[in-house]
Design a protein around this motif. Structure first.
Motif, PDB file in Angstrom:
ATOM      1  N   GLU A 174      -4.464   6.036   0.985  1.00  0.00           N
ATOM      2  CA  GLU A 174      -4.475   5.761  -0.544  1.00  0.00           C
ATOM      3  C   GLU A 174      -3.142   4.589  -0.106  1.00  0.00           C
ATOM      4  N   ASN A 175      -3.058   4.032  -1.647  1.00  0.00           N
ATOM      5  CA  ASN A 175      -2.732   2.741  -1.388  1.00  0.00           C
ATOM      6  C   ASN A 175      -1.195   3.457  -1.936  1.00  0.00           C
ATOM      7  N   ARG A 176      -0.226   3.149  -0.440  1.00  0.00           N
ATOM      8  CA  ARG A 176       1.851   3.578  -0.899  1.00  0.00           C
ATOM      9  C   ARG A 176       2.083   2.205  -1.536  1.00  0.00           C
ATOM     10  N   ARG A 177       1.502   1.209  -1.785  1.00  0.00           N
ATOM     11  CA  ARG A 177       2.175   0.229  -2.001  1.00  0.00           C
ATOM     12  C   ARG A 177       3.026  -0.167  -0.718  1.00  0.00           C
ATOM     13  N   PHE A 178       3.456  -1.854  -1.987  1.00  0.00           N
ATOM     14  CA  PHE A 178       4.720  -2.528  -0.484  1.00  0.00           C
ATOM     15  C   PHE A 178       5.377  -1.896   0.578  1.00  0.00           C
TER      16      PHE A 178
END
Length: 403
Positions: free
Chosen positions: A167-171
């Motif tokens: 999943e996208n865990r951001r920066f």
């Protein structure tokens, strides 16, 4: 002293006494012919194999007056190395091992549905020069992309290490997954690098050398331009004063005409390109994932400074970043998120009287920004400023805001 062989008995001569006569050998008489027990040692490594068993009574080595001697192990006498030689050999071995050890710098590239940008960046890293005794490793962390990035990168860049997240865990979350691997890999330095950048071949070399030459420095960042082939500056050092609610890039949108040419300490480094010793990452810690987006880099830099590390701006290291050079402005969503992140940053790091001064100063600066945007007809972006301030005061989660 050359190696030699003596037929003297192994027993010492008593001071003022008689020489002891060696006991007869079980295999023969002590008065065996000299030719049967002679040995020839052309080197320190040993004696001739023509020696008879009786030759065990005799030693090979320097004169008896020396307290340290070489012994012929083939004759059964224990070999004794000079103490000074042993120390010298151990020191030389340790020094040689240190010279042979190759240090590793790992560059973490975070990718999220940005295959085209990552494809353009990786070849520029392949052309990177490294200081003597250093090697480069590239780790691409994929933040749950759906554009086929994982398969394409694996096929086209087999030498690149790939970490695929579900999943996208951001920066902050994505980069932290790469940083957690540093101790297991034995990295000496780790760099965070945006995938929408292109690196100069000498960037990594200059950053590492600058850190090596300043024992008090823990991290460094390059001179960053807007997208190539621009010479317009995006980052030439950073200013961050929590007590005044202020953080900004120095030199933003200036043309580079040589005004920034000295390596110098700076207030903060952009997470777009941030290289630090692995030991500094370990001591300061990972990026703070409480920030939804933005300000994670400035937060980390403030913690590094509090831990006693200096941050270096290295203008001889160059990078190009694909952001808009014409307006330099962001969308209403980005303005909203940046304001929310900065408000949290200053509230956490203001100290002393700064706890009372940061908020009024911050509000004045944001009001000026809203007026500047409105004057240029960007009403949506201007409206994002008061909305962000109001949501921050109410404690509304920043992630609920829609792009």
């Amino acid at each position: 002293m050359g190696a030699w062989c003596s037929r003297r008995p192994t027993h010492r001569v008593r001071r003022g006494g008689d020489r002891r006569t060696p006991a007869p050998s079980r295999r023969g008489s002590a008065s065996a012919p000299a030719t049967s027990s002679s040995c020839s040692t052309p080197s320190i490594s040993g004696c001739s194999t023509s020696a008879t068993p009786d030759s065990r009574k005799f030693r090979c080595g320097p004169p008896r007056s020396s307290s340290r001697y070489w012994a012929c192990s083939r004759h059964g006498a224990p070999g004794v190395w000079p103490a000074r030689s042993r120390r010298r050999e151990r020191g030389a071995t340790a020094a040689a091992a240190a010279r042979r050890r190759v240090k590793t710098c790992t560059v973490i590239v975070l990718n999220w549905n940005g295959l085209a940008d990552t494809r353009a960046l990786l070849p520029t890293l392949e052309r990177s020069r490294m200081p003597a005794g250093w090697r480069l490793r590239v780790l691409v962390v994929d933040n749950g992309s759906s554009d086929g990035s994982i398969g394409a990168i694996a096929r086209e860049f087999p030498e690149v290490e790939l970490l695929a997240l579900a999943e996208n865990r951001r920066f902050a979350g994505g980069n932290n997954q790469g940083l957690r691997r540093a101790p297991d890999r034995g990295d000496d330095a780790v760099m965070l690098l945006n995938n929408d950048t292109e690196a100069d071949p000498g960037m990594l070399e200059h950053l590492i050398l600058a850190l090596e030459q300043d024992p008090g420095a823990g991290a460094a960042g390059p001179l960053t331009y807007f997208a190539a082939p621009s010479r317009r500056i995006w980052y030439a050092g950073g200013r961050c004063v929590p007590g005044l609610g202020h953080a900004s890039h120095r030199g933003l949108r200036q043309l580079d005409h040589g005004q920034y040419r000295a390596v110098e300490r700076t207030g903060y480094l952009s997470g777009c390109a941030l290289l630090a010793w692995a030991s500094v990452w370990e001591r300061v810690g990972l990026l703070d994932e409480r920030y939804y987006i933005y300000a994670e880099d400035c937060d980390w830099c403030l913690r590094a400074r509090a831990a006693g590390y200096a941050l270096l701006f290295v203008p001889t290291a160059r990078l190009w970043h694909k952001v808009s050079a014409s307006s330099g402005a962001a969308s209403p969503w980005k303005i909203y998120q940046r304001l929310r992140a900065n408000a949290a940053l200053f509230a956490r790091h203001a100290r002393g009287i700064g706890r009372a001064t940061w908020l009024p100063s911050f509000v004045v600066q944001q009001a000026a920004l809203a007026a500047w945007l409105a004057a240029r007809g960007r009403m949506g972006a201007a409206a994002a400023v008061p909305r962000a301030l109001l949501d921050a005061a109410r404690g509304a989660p920043a992630e609920r805001a829609r792009p």
